[in-house]
Design an enzyme around this catalytic site. Structure first.
Site, PDB file in Angstrom:
ATOM      1  N   GLU A   1       0.848  -1.190   0.000  1.00 32.82           N
ATOM      2  CA  GLU A   1       0.000   0.000   0.000  1.00 32.82           C
ATOM      3  C   GLU A   1       0.885   1.241   0.000  1.00 32.82           C
ATOM      4  O   GLU A   1       2.100   1.145   0.213  1.00 32.82           O
ATOM      5  CB  GLU A   1      -0.887   0.019   1.257  1.00 32.82           C
ATOM      6  CG  GLU A   1      -1.865  -1.132   1.360  1.00 32.82           C
ATOM      7  CD  GLU A   1      -2.754  -1.045   2.598  1.00 32.82           C
ATOM      8  OE1 GLU A   1      -3.580  -1.942   2.764  1.00 32.82           O
ATOM      9  OE2 GLU A   1      -2.597  -0.082   3.390  1.00 32.82           O
TER      10      GLU A   1
ATOM     11  N   GLY B   1       4.652  -0.934   2.823  1.00 34.31           N
ATOM     12  CA  GLY B   1       5.480  -1.711   1.903  1.00 34.31           C
ATOM     13  C   GLY B   1       6.227  -2.753   2.706  1.00 34.31           C
ATOM     14  O   GLY B   1       5.719  -3.829   2.999  1.00 34.31           O
TER      15      GLY B   1
ATOM     16  N   GLY C   1       7.506 -17.186  -2.198  1.00 35.83           N
ATOM     17  CA  GLY C   1       7.660 -16.211  -3.268  1.00 35.83           C
ATOM     18  C   GLY C   1       9.085 -15.733  -3.422  1.00 35.83           C
ATOM     19  O   GLY C   1       9.550 -15.457  -4.531  1.00 35.83           O
ATOM     20  N   ARG C   2       9.797 -15.643  -2.308  1.00 36.01           N
ATOM     21  CA  ARG C   2      11.196 -15.207  -2.357  1.00 36.01           C
ATOM     22  C   ARG C   2      12.051 -16.163  -3.171  1.00 36.01           C
ATOM     23  O   ARG C   2      12.981 -15.748  -3.864  1.00 36.01           O
ATOM     24  CB  ARG C   2      11.757 -15.105  -0.935  1.00 36.01           C
ATOM     25  CG  ARG C   2      11.244 -13.889  -0.186  1.00 36.01           C
ATOM     26  CD  ARG C   2      11.603 -13.943   1.280  1.00 36.01           C
ATOM     27  NE  ARG C   2      10.921 -12.871   1.990  1.00 36.01           N
ATOM     28  CZ  ARG C   2      10.650 -12.872   3.288  1.00 36.01           C
ATOM     29  NH1 ARG C   2      11.029 -13.903   4.025  1.00 36.01           N
ATOM     30  NH2 ARG C   2      10.034 -11.861   3.851  1.00 36.01           N
TER      31      ARG C   2
ATOM     32  N   GLU D   1       8.742  -8.366  -3.290  1.00 34.98           N
ATOM     33  CA  GLU D   1       8.639  -9.565  -2.435  1.00 34.98           C
ATOM     34  C   GLU D   1       9.690  -9.553  -1.325  1.00 34.98           C
ATOM     35  O   GLU D   1      10.292 -10.580  -0.998  1.00 34.98           O
ATOM     36  CB  GLU D   1       8.694 -10.843  -3.280  1.00 34.98           C
ATOM     37  CG  GLU D   1       7.455 -10.959  -4.152  1.00 34.98           C
ATOM     38  CD  GLU D   1       7.220 -12.337  -4.722  1.00 34.98           C
ATOM     39  OE1 GLU D   1       7.482 -13.340  -4.028  1.00 34.98           O
ATOM     40  OE2 GLU D   1       6.745 -12.409  -5.868  1.00 34.98           O
TER      41      GLU D   1
END
Length: 379
Positions: free
Chosen positions: A127, A131, A242-243, A363
């Site tokens: 947002e 972050g 995700g990393r 991410e």
């Protein structure tokens, strides 16, 4: 210790390599120039099963392991990071989150078309004021009994304009801070949900990045994932995987730049011989190759740990921190080796250098990775 890939993994890697060269490379410079989303290429990636690689076949997924996934991410990212980030988000964040934590009804309705590549998903956490500090969610989800009322803004959302299914993190109980956060499945076209203009970015310009606005958006109660207050834990657990995907993307960007620089150095002549025969260039290539191999080992170890069901938070952060730095270092050197040609778009390396930067930011920034790593090693 076994470092060799299985026959299946080698076949998957080759399929991704072939796709990158035949489908992604033609037009990649034009797509970057005009910020054009690779819609046709993403559709084909879906048809090949690359958008739901790790999902159980009963939900239309490929049932593959994380090592196969990072192999695909590396090969695609060598050529087009704007396409590979779609693969990363759909696999690591959206499909993983739904399969790991969604209800059976949510999996049937949303996961199946996402895993089949029929639809694309988006993960909505960042947002304007949230972050790296993901606990400071200003987007609110007010409990109205049989539905939630969603209000707020999300920034930097990959697949923001092309997704059909959005996983939105929002604050329901502000007094509980991070324990009051929830995650919701929001469909495109829901009244009150609007998509802002596409961001004009430094790199991954073909990627579809938008701000999203929610104004009294009604979200059915059954679209909340997990128990009330589970949203922050959902986001953190999902981002751990995700990393690894973004680390593999960074690795691919570095590998692609290195391969171009190596080929160029063998062809380009200066002072009567190929520039690769000059120690100044040869040593650059040696450093690049060593950095890439070290990054690859970190990425593969993190992926392997995830596949074994072992803790991988530390290793995932190490892989992303190191691989993203390697991506920046190697792409800068690739441009340098190309000399003036490196500054020209048709040689690809300047685009890879621009694409590399985002891997140190999204991410989880490099600073956040150092925070994760330091907390882990300090206990």
């Amino acid at each position: 210790m076994h470092f060799e890939l299985s026959e299946e993994q080698q076949m998957i890697r080759q399929a991704a390599r072939d796709f990158a060269q035949t489908e992604l490379k033609p037009g990649v410079i034009e797509r970057d120039e005009h910020q054009k989303f690779p819609a046709e290429q993403v559709k084909k990636l879906g048809e090949l099963g690359f958008l739901g690689m790790m999902v159980d076949p009963k939900y239309n997924g490929g049932g593959m392991d994380t090592v196969s996934y990072v192999l695909v991410m590396e090969e695609l990212s060598k050529v087009d990071a704007s396409a590979s980030v779609v693969v990363s988000v759909n696999n690591s964040l959206v499909c993983y989150g739904l399969e790991a934590y969604g209800s059976e009804e949510q999996k049937e309705k949303y996961l199946k078309p996402l895993a089949a590549g029929e639809k694309i998903g988006a993960f909505c956490l960042s947002e304007p004021e949230a972050g790296s500090d993901a606990t400071s969610q200003q987007t609110t989800a007010e409990d109205k009994g049989d539905y939630y009322l969603l209000n707020g803004t999300k920034n930097w959302i990959t697949n923001g304009g092309t997704a059909s299914t959005y996983l939105v993190i929002a604050q329901t109980h502000k007094e509980l801070k991070h324990k009051g956060i929830n995650v919701f499945i929001v469909e495109k076209g829901t009244p009150g949900f609007t998509i802002g203009p596409k961001e004009n970015k430094l790199g991954i310009r073909g990627s579809d990045t938008h701000s999203l606005m929610f104004n009294d958006v009604k979200v059915p109660k059954e679209n909340r994932i997990g128990d009330d207050g589970f949203g922050f834990k959902f986001a953190m657990k999902t981002l751990e995987g995700g990393r690894i995907g973004i680390a593999a993307q960074a690795l691919g960007i570095a590998s692609g730049a290195y391969e171009l620089a190596l080929a160029y150095a063998k062809e380009r002549k200066a002072f009567g011989k190929p520039i690769a025969d000059h120690q100044a260039i040869a040593f650059k290539l040696a450093d690049m190759a060593t950095q890439i191999e070290a990054a690859r080992l970190l990425v593969h170890k993190a992926a392997w740990l995830k596949d074994q069901g072992l803790p991988y938070t530390l290793e995932g952060s190490m892989a992303k921190l190191f691989a993203s730095k390697v991506a920046m270092d190697v792409t800068v050197e690739a441009v340098q080796i190309h000399g003036g040609y490196g500054f020209v778009k048709e040689y690809h390396v300047e685009r890879l250098m621009r694409d590399a930067k985002i891997t140190q930011i999204y991410e989880g920034t490099s600073e956040i990775q150092k925070l994760v790593i330091s907390r882990s090693i300090l206990g």
